[in-house]
Enzyme design. Structure first.
Site, PDB file in Angstrom:
ATOM      1  N   ASP A  38     -17.428  -3.547 -40.283  1.00 35.58           N
ATOM      2  CA  ASP A  38     -16.531  -2.867 -41.217  1.00 35.58           C
ATOM      3  C   ASP A  38     -17.014  -3.025 -42.657  1.00 35.58           C
ATOM      4  O   ASP A  38     -17.924  -3.804 -42.954  1.00 35.58           O
ATOM      5  CB  ASP A  38     -15.079  -3.362 -41.043  1.00 35.58           C
ATOM      6  N   HIS A  61     -21.343   1.328 -38.364  1.00 35.17           N
ATOM      7  CA  HIS A  61     -19.893   1.277 -38.618  1.00 35.17           C
ATOM      8  C   HIS A  61     -19.076   1.167 -37.327  1.00 35.17           C
ATOM      9  O   HIS A  61     -17.878   0.931 -37.364  1.00 35.17           O
ATOM     10  CB  HIS A  61     -19.467   2.526 -39.411  1.00 35.17           C
TER      11      HIS A  61
END
Ligand code: CAO
Length: 278
Positions: free
Chosen positions: A252, A248
């Site tokens: 995204d 992450h």
């Protein structure tokens, strides 16, 4: 050194003293056997500890795979007779993954540093690591250049890697250089798993067991033969759960969701793959 204040109860003091080299955790109960962490397990300690530093973004999806199940059934006799190979679902999952990676190259990438990355390396080849359960433990060789191989070639390469893995004879070339990973836990059982990224890779997929379950026929939208049945009717479908995890820090949620949607399209309607194959 022991955790400050972590003194064993009197009944365990013997076990506590028997530990040749004191480590950071207290002994929980009497020890009946102990063994050093070696080999594949030691490698797993290293790789999973490195992965724990990565913030994982998880994303799951349900895939209706009736067409894939039928296609595999249709092709199996031919592949067995012509190539003496077992055709499992894995070559199709690999091909779908590679085609989806072509559209989302950031998922076929790696980072230059485990905790303070400054550069993303995008890779040309889709070298897909495949988690294998062996008598020696978990081992993860990779299928090189999946984008250039046919389904039959992928089946042959998987068979070669599986047989070397079982014999404990995989070499550096087969184990190194993976750029994305797939774990098919469904061949053992289980419908869902939360996969852990193989650092420095940035994403991984986990596939659960295909089950026959009731689903509303209109779930897939129009165009399906099943949709001609009254929409409120439940019909049996082959259902697969896939879960992806991505780093992450650089990927995204929308990217992994779009990647997964494309993967689902290929696996749900394998004919779609023909349009993209080179
Ligand atoms: N759903 C239902 N059936 C499945 C399936 C799934 N998702 N995946 C495989 N199967 C079936 C195969 O089609 C085959 O069935 P038949 O014998 O009827 O043809 C059977 O299960 C056995 O398959 P396989 O294991 O021989 O071959 P594969 O190509 O499907 O999988 C491999 C290869 C290496 C991925 C698998 O053997 C394996 O080791 N899986 C475990 C991976 C693992 O441990 N993951 C966790 C990693 S994190 O700790």
């Amino acid at each position: 050194s022991p955790i400050p204040g972590a003194t064993p109860p009197a009944s365990l003091s013997g076990a506590w003293l028997r530990i040749p080299q004191q480590r950071d955790f207290p002994v929980l109960s009497e020890i009946v056997h102990q063994e050093p962490i070696r080999g594949l397990r030691r490698a797993m300690v290293k790789s999973m500890t490195a992965a724990a530093a990565v913030p994982h973004l998880g994303y799951g999806e349900e895939v209706l795979v009736d067409k894939l199940v039928a296609l595999r059934e249709q092709l199996t006799p031919q592949v067995t007779a012509a190539y003496q190979l077992k055709l499992t679902f894995m070559p199709f999952f690999l091909k779908a993954t590679s085609l989806a990676l072509s559209a989302f190259p950031i998922l076929n990438a790696s980072l230059d540093h485990p905790t303070e990355p400054t550069t993303i390396h995008y890779h040309k080849d889709h070298n897909i690591s495949v988690a294998m359960d062996t008598p020696h433990g978990l081992i993860v060789p990779n299928v090189k250049s999946v984008q250039e191989r046919t389904v039959v070639e992928l089946a042959a390469e998987l068979a070669r890697l599986q047989s070397l893995a079982r014999a404990g004879k995989l070499g550096e070339n087969d184990l190194g250089g993976g750029t994305f990973a797939l774990s098919n836990i469904g061949s053992i059982g289980g419908i869902y798993t939360a996969p852990v990224i193989m650092v420095p890779q940035v994403a991984i997929g986990a596939i659960g067991r295909i089950r026959r379950l009731p689903r509303y026929v209109d779930e897939e939208g129009g165009g399906d033969a099943a949709a001609e049945v009254r929409p409120e009717r439940l019909v049996p479908r082959h259902v697969l759960t896939v879960t992806f995890a991505a780093d992450h820090r650089i990927i995204d949620g929308a990217t992994i969701a779009n990647f997964c949607t494309l993967w689902k399209r290929f696996v749900q309607s394998p004919a779609q793959m023909l349009l993209e194959l080179k």
